[in-house]
Design an enzyme around this catalytic site. Structure first.
Site, PDB file in Angstrom:
ATOM      1  N   CYS A  32      67.270  49.452  85.850  1.00  0.00           N
ATOM      2  CA  CYS A  32      66.933  49.107  87.234  1.00  0.00           C
ATOM      3  C   CYS A  32      68.156  49.170  88.141  1.00  0.00           C
ATOM      4  CB  CYS A  32      66.283  47.727  87.285  1.00  0.00           C
ATOM      5  SG  CYS A  32      67.191  46.424  86.427  1.00  0.00           S
ATOM      6  N   TYR A  33      69.237  48.504  87.766  1.00  0.00           N
ATOM      7  CA  TYR A  33      70.452  48.560  88.579  1.00  0.00           C
ATOM      8  C   TYR A  33      71.004  49.988  88.696  1.00  0.00           C
ATOM      9  CZ  TYR A  33      70.812  43.414  88.156  1.00  0.00           C
ATOM     10  OH  TYR A  33      70.597  42.060  88.204  1.00  0.00           O
TER      11      TYR A  33
END
Length: 328
Positions: free
Chosen positions: A141-142
């Site tokens: 996600c990051y």
């Protein structure tokens, strides 16, 4: 959005076995947060989803049988278990029997050159690479936000690969697993937490490689007291860039790269930004917040950590791999 057909016609296995006109998908580890999200989203695709008896989910023979019966297996497992599952599929291939294609949601294979990186918007040929790959690694996600911001600027020559990049990010607590979810949902749960302060977060190799960096970025993630949503932010001193640029120049580069995407877009900058505004969607918004007089800018990516940051990205990759139209 229709990405066209994959390497095999829908419903036809590599060995020629027809699966009743529908591709079959098995989620190994469907009880976790990402697995549940993928299973829910699979209702939007014309596929048959197969589930293992919960009492046999750790039975190697039962898992192998499920894999052999599927066109595509999604691994939602810890890294070690994903490697074990991939080895099982490799053994099936070596034996010449039926073997599925793999989409892995762990960090086990994200920098493995034998696995396609599942970020279709990363480059002009990336969607095609995903569509034809036997093995695809779903992005973190990051990294999805960080790579989306950094890679175009590095490739455009505005950001040097050895630039001392600092990445700050905040995510909803839903991506932290059961323990974190329970901690935040009990009365008096933490309001905000920094973590990864050993500065060796597992997402750093992924960001470094696919952003095109030669210097390891300084990455500080955090968790806020909200279920879903994410902001990745990257501060820049414009005078330190590899070429003279204004905030508008940075925005123009990003806008050009993502002009054809229905999921990633460049939005207007404001003075505030809510982390959970895209919760429940598979979208990502990129912004350049600049003060040209001070020669400073902050790049931001806003997304849902469970959407474009996890399950939504997986559905996009599954559609590509099976030659299906990706749900909006």
């Amino acid at each position: 959005m229709d990405y066209g057909t994959g390497p095999y016609p829908l419903g036809v296995r590599e060995n020629g076995r027809i699966m009743d006109g529908q591709a079959t998908v098995f989620i190994d580890g469907e009880a976790g947060t990402t697995g549940l999200g993928i299973r829910q989203r699979l209702h939007a695709l014309p596929v048959a989803v197969r589930s293992i008896d919960p009492e046999r989910r750790k039975d190697a023979d039962a898992r192998r049988e499920m894999m052999e019966s599927a066109d595509l297996v999604v691994l939602c497992l810890p890294d070690a278990a994903s490697r074990e599952a991939a080895s099982m599929v490799a053994a099936m291939e070596a034996a010449g029997g039926p073997a599925p294609r793999l989409l892995d949601a762990s960090t086990a294979f994200r920098v493995d050159p034998d696995w396609a990186y599942g970020f279709p918007e990363m480059g002009a040929d990336q969607a095609a690479a995903i569509a034809t790959a036997r093995r695809v690694s779903n992005p973190g996600c990051y990294p999805t936000g960080a790579i989306a911001l950094l890679r175009p600027l590095v490739r455009a020559g505005l950001l040097a690969p050895d630039f001392p990049v600092t990445i700050n990010a905040v995510s909803g607590y839903s991506g932290g697993g059961r323990t974190m979810i329970e901690a935040h949902e009990r009365e008096g749960g933490p309001a905000f937490e920094l973590y990864g302060l050993g500065l060796d977060h597992k997402h750093v190799p992924e960001i470094t490689r696919y952003a095109g960096l030669s210097r390891t970025p300084l990455f500080v993630p955090s968790v806020g007291h909200f279920p879903q949503g994410m902001i990745v932010s990257i501060p820049l001193h414009l005078d330190m860039l590899a070429a003279p640029a204004t905030g508008a120049d940075l925005r123009a580069v990003l806008a050009d790269v993502y002009a054809g995407s229905d999921r990633v877009g460049v939005a207007e900058a404001g003075t505030t930004l809510d982390a959970d505004a895209l919760a429940g969607t598979d979208l990502m918004e990129l912004r350049v917040h600049a003060n040209d007089a001070r020669r400073q800018a902050v790049l931001t990516a806003r997304l849902d950590n469970l959407g474009k940051g996890a399950s939504g990205a997986a559905i996009q990759n599954i559609a590509l791999m099976l030659g299906l139209a990706s749900p909006a």
